[in-house]
Design a protein around this motif. Structure first.
Motif, mmCIF file in Angstrom:
data_model
loop_
_atom_site.group_PDB
_atom_site.id
_atom_site.type_symbol
_atom_site.label_atom_id
_atom_site.label_comp_id
_atom_site.label_asym_id
_atom_site.label_seq_id
_atom_site.Cartn_x
_atom_site.Cartn_y
_atom_site.Cartn_z
ATOM 1 N N GLY A 14 0.724 -1.024 0.138
ATOM 2 C CA GLY A 14 0.070 0.002 0.033
ATOM 3 C C GLY A 14 0.743 1.277 0.040
ATOM 4 O O GLY A 14 0.547 2.324 -0.719
ATOM 5 N N LEU A 92 2.507 -4.451 16.263
ATOM 6 C CA LEU A 92 3.019 -4.899 14.736
ATOM 7 C C LEU A 92 4.413 -5.515 15.061
ATOM 8 O O LEU A 92 4.889 -6.117 14.159
ATOM 9 N N LEU A 103 15.774 -8.514 6.809
ATOM 10 C CA LEU A 103 16.136 -7.538 5.422
ATOM 11 C C LEU A 103 17.519 -6.660 5.654
ATOM 12 O O LEU A 103 18.551 -6.754 4.793
HETATM 13 N N1 APR Z 1 10.256 -8.899 2.567
HETATM 14 C C1 APR Z 1 9.931 -7.787 1.612
HETATM 15 N N2 APR Z 1 8.567 -7.431 1.551
HETATM 16 C C2 APR Z 1 7.688 -8.064 2.314
HETATM 17 C C3 APR Z 1 8.125 -8.721 3.420
HETATM 18 C C4 APR Z 1 9.449 -9.238 3.349
HETATM 19 N N3 APR Z 1 9.975 -10.097 4.113
HETATM 20 N N4 APR Z 1 6.994 -9.097 4.092
HETATM 21 C C5 APR Z 1 6.020 -8.303 3.917
HETATM 22 N N5 APR Z 1 6.453 -7.666 2.619
HETATM 23 C C6 APR Z 1 5.475 -6.908 1.620
HETATM 24 C C7 APR Z 1 4.088 -7.358 1.493
HETATM 25 O O1 APR Z 1 4.138 -8.491 0.511
HETATM 26 C C8 APR Z 1 3.545 -6.055 0.969
HETATM 27 O O2 APR Z 1 3.332 -5.926 -0.443
HETATM 28 O O3 APR Z 1 5.428 -5.752 2.395
HETATM 29 C C9 APR Z 1 4.224 -4.870 1.791
HETATM 30 C C10 APR Z 1 3.524 -4.401 2.661
HETATM 31 O O4 APR Z 1 2.341 -3.618 2.194
HETATM 32 P P1 APR Z 1 0.975 -3.394 3.060
HETATM 33 O O5 APR Z 1 0.641 -4.739 3.598
HETATM 34 O O6 APR Z 1 0.001 -2.676 2.138
HETATM 35 O O7 APR Z 1 1.300 -2.564 3.916
HETATM 36 P P2 APR Z 1 1.574 -0.797 4.236
HETATM 37 O O8 APR Z 1 0.391 -0.136 4.299
HETATM 38 O O9 APR Z 1 2.332 -0.703 2.837
HETATM 39 O O10 APR Z 1 2.468 -0.725 5.434
HETATM 40 C C11 APR Z 1 3.804 -1.159 5.565
HETATM 41 O O11 APR Z 1 4.614 0.564 6.709
HETATM 42 O O12 APR Z 1 3.959 2.522 7.857
HETATM 43 C C12 APR Z 1 4.217 1.269 8.094
HETATM 44 O O13 APR Z 1 2.940 0.460 9.879
HETATM 45 C C13 APR Z 1 3.166 0.218 8.402
HETATM 46 O O14 APR Z 1 4.715 -1.349 9.087
HETATM 47 C C14 APR Z 1 3.826 -1.003 7.901
HETATM 48 C C15 APR Z 1 4.245 -0.684 6.861
#
Ligand code: APR
Length: 314
Positions: A14, A92, A103
């Motif tokens: 997102g 979280l 990472l």
């Molecule tokens: N490596 C790479 N990408 C990952 C991993 C990983 N190990 N685990 C999850 N992801 C990816 C997911 O596949 C997804 O595309 O991270 C992305 C997270 O996107 P969303 O679930 O939409 O979350 P988002 O709203 O983008 O928030 C991400 O940012 O502001 C902070 O609190 C929020 O911790 C959260 C993060």
């Protein structure tokens, strides 16, 4: 380098997608590497059709992470799960702490000199986690690890401009401390252009800025937390890091290893960015009695968040 590479980890999410869109439009970026566990080929194909010069490439899954971050000047990390209504950022921790640790362990090997900008929450803890991983790998430089708190600044500027009828694009509000609840400290006494607030205004604006993320979480009703405004903030901060790398010094609030406030190891204040990341910590400046109370209250909370991150890696 003269053709800077930015790696975006969590590029399909997102935040990641609109952040990738904004970075694709940043003229300072030559190479934009998109990494996620899913969907990066689609996002990269889509972004690559935009007629700007940044070259977009896709990396999927942990086997391609090393190549994604290799030689990166800046690594931006929004990978991880977002909040749902009723959750704090600290909720979280169990999922996101491990994601950031793993990472950063690869960054330590593949791009040990990269500037690392962490968006993944809880930022108050994920920044210490990243630092501990880099220390273990023997490549830690406290000037190069950042928690992105720019959204707190962006929000404070939007809310102050709205309340006072100012031009939002010319309003600056430093926000210091951390990136959760009472650790977020807007310095309304330092707003530019100089602006007077009544006590009542200060006591309403401050908690609104502190809880602004929750406003979005509740409005999204289970669909996640701030993504579009966070992407803008992430892009603004990344651009500032890149300008710093070019030697164009500039000032941003960011959560970094800092001695600006006694008794806590990480603290956001305005910092001057330059070729090595943090060039100078500018500190909290002159604060009001109310702001000093907020700082004092934030310190013990921040310490808990920092210790939790450090303990997780140890
Ligand atoms: N490596 C790479 N990408 C990952 C991993 C990983 N190990 N685990 C999850 N992801 C990816 C997911 O596949 C997804 O595309 O991270 C992305 C997270 O996107 P969303 O679930 O939409 O979350 P988002 O709203 O983008 O928030 C991400 O940012 O502001 C902070 O609190 C929020 O911790 C959260 C993060």
């Amino acid at each position: 380098s003269s053709s800077p590479k930015v790696a975006l980890l969590g590029a399909s999410g997102g935040i990641g997608q609109p952040l990738g869109l904004l970075l694709k439009q940043d003229k300072l970026i030559a190479n934009l590497a998109l990494y996620d566990v899913v969907n990066t080929p689609g996002v990269a194909a889509d972004l690559s059709h935009i007629d700007t010069n940044a070259k977009v490439s896709a990396y999927t899954g942990s086997g391609e992470l090393h190549a994604a971050v290799e030689g990166a000047d800046v690594v931006v990390i929004p990978a991880g799960v977002p909040r749902k209504p009723g959750m704090t950022r600290d909720d979280l921790f169990n999922t996101n702490a491990g994601i950031v640790r793993d990472l950063v362990a690869v960054i330590a090997k593949a791009s040990p000199k990269a500037l690392i900008a962490i968006i993944t929450n809880p930022v108050n803890s994920t920044v210490p986690i990243a630092s501990e991983v880099l220390k273990k790998a023997g490549v830690y430089d406290k000037r190069r690890v950042f928690g992105v708190t720019t959204l707190d600044v962006v929000r404070a500027q939007a809310f102050v401009a709205e309340l006072k009828g100012l031009d939002a694009s010319k309003t600056t509000v430093p926000v210091i401390g951390g990136h959760a609840g009472i650790t977020i400290i807007p310095l309304l006494s330092q707003v530019k252009p100089a602006t007077k607030f009544t006590d009542d205004e200060i006591k309403k604006l401050t908690p609104r800025i502190q809880d602004a993320g929750t406003e979005v979480v509740n409005a999204k009703a289970g669909a996640g937390s701030a993504t579009l405004s966070m992407a803008l903030a992430g892009a603004r901060f990344t651009n500032a890091l890149l300008r710093g790398l070019k030697g164009e010094n500039n000032v941003q609030c960011s959560y970094v290893a800092s001695d600006a406030v006694k008794g806590v190891e990480y603290f956001s204040t305005p910092v001057e960015l330059g070729p090595n990341g943090v060039e100078k910590i500018l500190g909290v400046g002159k604060v009001s009695a109310y702001e000093q109370q907020l700082i004092d209250a934030a310190v013990s909370e921040l310490n808990k968040n920092v210790q939790k991150g450090v303990a997780f890696v140890k």
